[in-house]
Scaffold this active site. Structure first.
Site, PDB file in Angstrom:
ATOM      1  NE  ARG A  62     -22.551 -79.882 -47.027  1.00 34.43           N
ATOM      2  CZ  ARG A  62     -21.528 -79.780 -47.845  1.00 34.43           C
ATOM      3  NH1 ARG A  62     -21.336 -78.689 -48.575  1.00 34.43           N
ATOM      4  NH2 ARG A  62     -20.660 -80.766 -47.968  1.00 34.43           N
ATOM      5  CG  ASN A  92     -19.976 -74.384 -50.499  1.00 33.32           C
ATOM      6  OD1 ASN A  92     -20.074 -74.125 -49.296  1.00 33.32           O
ATOM      7  ND2 ASN A  92     -19.436 -75.499 -50.946  1.00 33.32           N
ATOM      8  CG  HIS A 230      -8.883 -76.857 -48.906  1.00 29.29           C
ATOM      9  ND1 HIS A 230      -8.492 -76.439 -50.142  1.00 29.29           N
ATOM     10  CD2 HIS A 230     -10.228 -76.680 -48.883  1.00 29.29           C
ATOM     11  CE1 HIS A 230      -9.547 -76.045 -50.841  1.00 29.29           C
ATOM     12  NE2 HIS A 230     -10.612 -76.174 -50.089  1.00 29.29           N
ATOM     13  CG  ASP A 303     -13.066 -78.489 -46.605  1.00 30.48           C
ATOM     14  OD1 ASP A 303     -14.216 -77.998 -46.676  1.00 30.48           O
ATOM     15  OD2 ASP A 303     -12.446 -78.897 -47.598  1.00 30.48           O
ATOM     16  CG  HIS A 307     -21.384 -85.039 -48.823  1.00 32.45           C
ATOM     17  ND1 HIS A 307     -22.001 -84.101 -49.625  1.00 32.45           N
ATOM     18  CD2 HIS A 307     -20.059 -84.776 -48.896  1.00 32.45           C
ATOM     19  CE1 HIS A 307     -21.090 -83.315 -50.172  1.00 32.45           C
ATOM     20  NE2 HIS A 307     -19.898 -83.692 -49.745  1.00 32.45           N
TER      21      HIS A 307
HETATM   22 ZN   LIG Z   1     -12.619 -75.905 -50.654  1.00 32.79          ZN
END
Ligand SMILES: [Zn+2]
Length: 423
Positions: A62, A92, A230, A303, A307
């Site tokens: 993150r 990301n 995944h 993965d 959060h």
């Molecule tokens: Zn993914």
């Protein structure tokens, strides 16, 4: 002098575990045998396996941009506690890792924290927007080997073809998050008997499978190395099995949660079982397990997707997708799947390091190896209650798991021991 002696453990080699002591000096394994001595620290490894440090080629730290969820420091601590000595972070972030200086930033943040090697993956498209290619050449020059728009598929087949052609030439890997949003958009869980019962919009298995099927056609055309992220369905596994039989340069990963949990978990509406891909049917779970054993699925990747509590503490449909996984990975895999010790370390260290082209990681341990090691008690039972990660969105809290990380050694230094991360 920085010396660590691991005694009375079982060293996992390619041919199986052997009873042996192991001496680490100045970052290197300098001796393997019995009756070794040291003036430095001794760790009693009775009942435990000693193997190469675990390698996770799919995590989300993150940083930059969403440090309230996790950052490279807290993510690295979670990795060390989970027995990992190297991780590949997904791009990301905000901004997305789509240029060389951004990849170098993440790698350098990893070095600053000093708990685990952090290798950033690079985005395939600029800003992960799926419109133009990212600076693949710059990313490659910055050391990036895995390219992915993870979180989204690269939808435009022409764009993906160009990425594959370029990366095939230089040797990079296209890693795909297989999800056709036309099929999965608006879904919250696997589309099947449980979603019907709950009256919840589902994501069908074909939302994953159609993307993999199309991509394999492009792999056939371009010869690019292709990695399926995944994997969660019987259909995807069949596609990969056939592609491998055909000799295509294809690899695949599965997460610990897809090896243990099925969609019936969603009945309790706990947002900590909401992720992409969703938990599938029991027969999918069993197929993922079998594929991991027979090698159709090459590696376990967590993965790890942190959060914040306030983001997950909402109705199931509104919760963001993703769960953390680094600190429970080895235990969940060990509990869910009957892997022997050699297979366990192959799927969680040797093969992931080979796929990602990582130096100093994932080789079977011998004299002269870089001292990236983990001590794992495959019989010890424990119940996860808290995490070193900044987040706690784990469905494994309160579940009894078998297999415990006793110590992690990164670059010759203890980074985790007796339940504590050591900075
Ligand atoms: Zn993914």
């Amino acid at each position: 002098m920085n010396e660590i002696l691991l005694t009375r453990g079982k060293l996992v080699t390619a041919d199986g575990p052997i009873e042996s002591d192991l001496l680490v000096k100045e970052g290197t394994v300098t001796a393997i045998g019995t009756g070794l001595e040291t003036p430095g620290e001794t760790i009693d490894c009775t009942g435990s396996l000693i193997g190469p440090g675990l390698v996770d080629i799919h995590v989300h730290f993150r940083e930059p941009g969403q440090e309230w969820k996790e950052d490279v420091g807290s993510g690295s601590a979670a990795a060390a506690a989970g027995g990992f000595t190297a991780v590949v972070t997904m791009p990301n972030t905000d901004p997305a890792i789509d240029a060389g200086h951004l990849a170098r930033y993440v790698r350098d943040r990893g070095r600053e924290e000093g708990l685990v090697d952090v290798f950033p993956a690079g985005a395939i498209t600029k800003g992960r927007e799926g419109k133009k290619l990212a600076h693949l050449d710059e990313l490659w020059a910055a050391g990036v080997r895995i390219f992915s728009d993870d979180g989204d598929s690269v939808e435009d087949a022409g764009l993906l073809r160009r990425a594959m052609e370029y990366l095939a030439e230089i040797g990079g890997i296209v890693a795909q998050h297989p999800e056709d949003r036309g099929l999965t958009g608006g879904g919250h869980m696997h589309e099947g008997s449980v979603s019907s019962r709950l009256g919840m919009t589902g994501l069908p298995a074909i939302g994953e499978e159609t993307v993999v099927a199309r991509d394999l056609a492009l792999v056939r055309l371009t010869g690019a190395r292709y990695h399926v992220q995944h994997v969660s369905t019987v259909g995807t596994i069949e596609l990969i099995r056939r592609a491998k039989a055909e000799g295509l340069p294809v690899t695949a990963e599965a997460t610990p949660h897809h090896l243990m949990l099925d969609h019936s978990e969603v009945e309790r509406m706990n947002p900590d079982v909401k992720m992409y891909p969703p938990l599938r049917r029991l027969l999918d779970v069993q197929a993922v397990q079998e594929a991991l054993v027979d090698g159709t699925i090459d590696v376990v990747a967590t993965d790890h997707a942190p959060h914040a509590a306030h983001e997950k503490d909402v109705p199931f449909e509104e919760a963001p997708r993703g769960i953390i996984g680094l600190e429970t990975a080895a235990a969940v895999v060990n509990t869910a799947v009957g892997l022997d010790s050699v297979q366990l370390f192959r799927r969680m260290s040797v093969s992931p390091a080979r796929i990602a082209g990582l130096e100093n990681h994932g080789g079977w341990i011998e004299v002269g190896s870089r001292a990236n090691l983990v001590v794992f008690d495959a019989e010890a039972e424990w119940t996860p209650e808290w995490f070193n990660s900044r987040a706690e969105n784990s469905p494994f809290v309160g579940r009894t798991l078998r297999g415990k990380i006793m110590a992690t050694i990164y670059d010759g230094r203890l980074t985790y021991r007796d339940g504590k991360v050591q900075r």
